[in-house]
Write an enzyme that holds these catalytic residues in place. Structure first.
Site, PDB file in Angstrom:
ATOM      1  N   SER A  31     -57.485 -68.558  63.003  1.00  0.00           N
ATOM      2  CA  SER A  31     -56.195 -68.536  62.311  1.00  0.00           C
ATOM      3  C   SER A  31     -55.182 -69.419  63.006  1.00  0.00           C
ATOM      4  CB  SER A  31     -55.647 -67.115  62.231  1.00  0.00           C
ATOM      5  OG  SER A  31     -54.404 -67.132  61.556  1.00  0.00           O
ATOM      6  N   LYS A  82     -60.742 -61.222  60.214  1.00  0.00           N
ATOM      7  CA  LYS A  82     -59.974 -62.368  59.696  1.00  0.00           C
ATOM      8  C   LYS A  82     -59.624 -62.165  58.218  1.00  0.00           C
ATOM      9  CE  LYS A  82     -58.036 -66.425  59.486  1.00  0.00           C
ATOM     10  NZ  LYS A  82     -58.046 -66.896  58.148  1.00  0.00           N
ATOM     11  N   HIS A  84     -56.818 -59.827  58.183  1.00  0.00           N
ATOM     12  CA  HIS A  84     -55.649 -60.583  58.671  1.00  0.00           C
ATOM     13  C   HIS A  84     -55.011 -61.308  57.485  1.00  0.00           C
ATOM     14  CE1 HIS A  84     -54.001 -64.542  59.688  1.00  0.00           C
ATOM     15  NE2 HIS A  84     -53.587 -64.042  60.836  1.00  0.00           N
ATOM     16  N   ASN A  85     -55.855 -61.939  56.668  1.00  0.00           N
ATOM     17  CA  ASN A  85     -55.319 -62.670  55.519  1.00  0.00           C
ATOM     18  C   ASN A  85     -54.732 -61.722  54.479  1.00  0.00           C
ATOM     19  OD1 ASN A  85     -56.366 -64.832  56.882  1.00  0.00           O
ATOM     20  ND2 ASN A  85     -57.356 -65.739  55.119  1.00  0.00           N
ATOM     21  N   GLU A 105     -51.488 -60.974  55.680  1.00  0.00           N
ATOM     22  CA  GLU A 105     -50.695 -62.208  55.475  1.00  0.00           C
ATOM     23  C   GLU A 105     -50.158 -62.259  54.035  1.00  0.00           C
ATOM     24  OE1 GLU A 105     -52.768 -65.898  56.858  1.00  0.00           O
ATOM     25  OE2 GLU A 105     -52.573 -66.528  54.779  1.00  0.00           O
TER      26      GLU A 105
END
Ligand code: 6PG
Length: 463
Positions: free
Chosen positions: A128, A183, A186-187, A190
């Site tokens: 990232s 990840k 995480h997105n 986000e």
């Protein structure tokens, strides 16, 4: 030959930037791309040093010191399988393949198993930080073969970002697809936080009538407070940007797209039964934004009895509302990772994940310190940890007033509203779904449980 410590396969924006990062950190790097133009451009653009451009995958592999490490930075999906097969024909047992793309975690689990059959260690690494992060220090969420991790740990740690306290933003989170799962979520977070920022922007623009530069000033003021984060920094910068003397944001079409990781997070949450309304709303708001023609037709025809704005809602109140909402978004994402980790036996340490996110990644924020402490408290559910419960309950009235004000004015605040919904659902001791269960039993004899006796019951409700 045989002297390069890292092989970078793929020279698109991210691959090129990662290669330069390795080279700058003194890690001799061999690079390769299928696209001849990218190979030539790389060779032409950089002064000679401890790097070489290879003309084929075989040349790349033979340029590497043993055990060889090949870092793939290529389009996720079928290309990763094709390149992995190609490499497995060239590598030896003990070598390592790293996939740094946004791959689906189930593909990563499958690829770990496929590589293991040839004795090759496969790592799925969430990278990232975009182009700048790749070049100057990304956040690296490593999953897959622990042996593979030990073999390339030093090189990965060398290029990674550091948290404000100097902590490394690179770490092994678990076996199989754990790195790519972390990840993916995480997105998802986000998406949620970006939509919450957009909600507040929309509220200030359409409810308070503020100009882009006035809003830029508000966000600039939040850059050093409890909301201090990369996404708040870039919101301020975006609102400040002008073109021909006018704010550029005003000319950006209100249609948002996505590449898939947000959708995967929502599908995962649905399949695992984890409640992530902030991520859901952020995703579906992007989809709905794409129906611009329909929205414009309805804007002419569907009335709204907009009430005057609550005058007590000021920038500090909105800051508190956003603070509560963002905390809820992170908690939802962490609950999803926790559930997957339990179900898949990954044993992911959530506090360590949160610590990794403190630098380099898109969702880096001062809030992560608080979330790490909350996780270390070990409360179940996590919102009950004192380091979360107190700030959340202090900020909750501002979130509620903002969401109410949005509803009263007919301004949709999907991701702030979803945070409030999450908060209220979390604290509802007796929900209304007893009626749902009774209705299911009424029309479909699905049976129900009771609060006054154990067992499963069926009633002829209409007789
Ligand atoms: C990062 C980003 C990066 C990217 C994704 C999500 O951590 O550096 O998350 O991976 O922005 O492509 O973007 P979409 O909004 O296009 O799905």
């Amino acid at each position: 030959m045989n002297t390069y410590a890292m092989g970078l396969y793929g020279l698109g924006v991210m691959g090129r930037s990662l290669a330069l990062n390795f080279i700058r950190r003194g890690i001799p790097t061999a690079v390769y791309s299928k696209a001849e133009g990218e190979r030539t451009a790389f060779a032409a653009a950089h002064p000679a040093g401890q790097w070489t451009v290879c003309e084929s995958p075989a040349e790349l592999v033979s340029a590497l010191a043993r055990p060889r490490v090949v870092f793939l930075m290529i389009t996720a999906g079928a290309p990763v399988d094709q390149v992995l097969e190609e490499l497995l024909g060239l590598l030896e047992p003990g070598d390592v393949v790293i996939d740094g793309g946004n791959s689906h975690y189930q593909d990563t689990i499958r690829r770990c198993e496929r590589a293991a059959k040839e004795g090759v260690e496969f790592l799925g690494v969430g990278v990232s930080g975009g182009e700048k992060g790749a070049l100057e220090g990304p956040c690296l969420m490593v999953g897959g073969s622990s042996k593979g991790w030990e073999r390339c740990r030093e090189s990965l740690e060398a290029i990674a970002a550091r948290a404000p306290d100097g902590g490394l933003c690179c770490g092994y989170v678990g076996p199989g697809g754990a790195g790519h799962y972390v990840k993916m979520v995480h997105n998802g977070i986000e998406y949620a936080v970006m939509q919450q920022l957009a909600d507040v922007y929309g509220f200030m623009r359409d409810g308070m009538g503020l100009s882009a530069s006035a809003m830029a000033e508000v966000f600039e003021g939040w850059r050093t407070g409890p909301l201090a984060s990369y996404l708040v920094d870039i919101t301020a910068a975006v609102l400040r940007k002008e073109e021909d003397g006018a704010p550029l944001v005003d000319r950006v079409l209100d249609v948002a797209r996505q590449k898939g990781t947000g959708c995967w997070s929502v599908v995962e949450a649905a399949e695992r039964g984890v409640y992530v309304p902030c991520i859901d709303e952020a995703l579906f708001t992007r989809y709905h934004s794409q129906r611009r023609g329909d929205r414009q037709k309805c804007a002419q025809k569907l009335p709204c009895t907009a009430e005057p704005l609550d005058p007590s809602l000021t920038a500090p109140e909105l800051e508190q509302a956003l603070y509560a909402a963002i905390l809820c978004a992170y908690v939802q994402g962490l609950e999803l990772i926790g559930e997957a980790s339990r179900a898949l036996g990954w044993d992911v340490d959530l506090a360590s994940v949160v610590e990794l996110w403190r630098g380099g990644c898109i969702i880096r924020s001062v809030l992560l310190e608080r979330l790490a402490s909350a996780l270390r408290e070990g409360a179940e559910p996590m919102v009950l940890a004192s380091s979360l419960r107190e700030p959340l309950s202090q900020a909750e009235p501002c979130l509620r007033r903002t969401v109410l004000a949005g509803a009263a004015r007919g301004i949709p605040l999907p991701a702030l509203g979803a945070a409030l919904l999450y908060y209220d659902q979390s604290r509802t001791a007796r929900m209304s779904v007893n009626l749902v269960q009774a209705l299911r039993d009424c029309f479909g004899a699905h049976t129900y449980e009771r609060i006054d006796r154990p067992g499963t019951f069926h009633t002829e409700w209409e007789s």
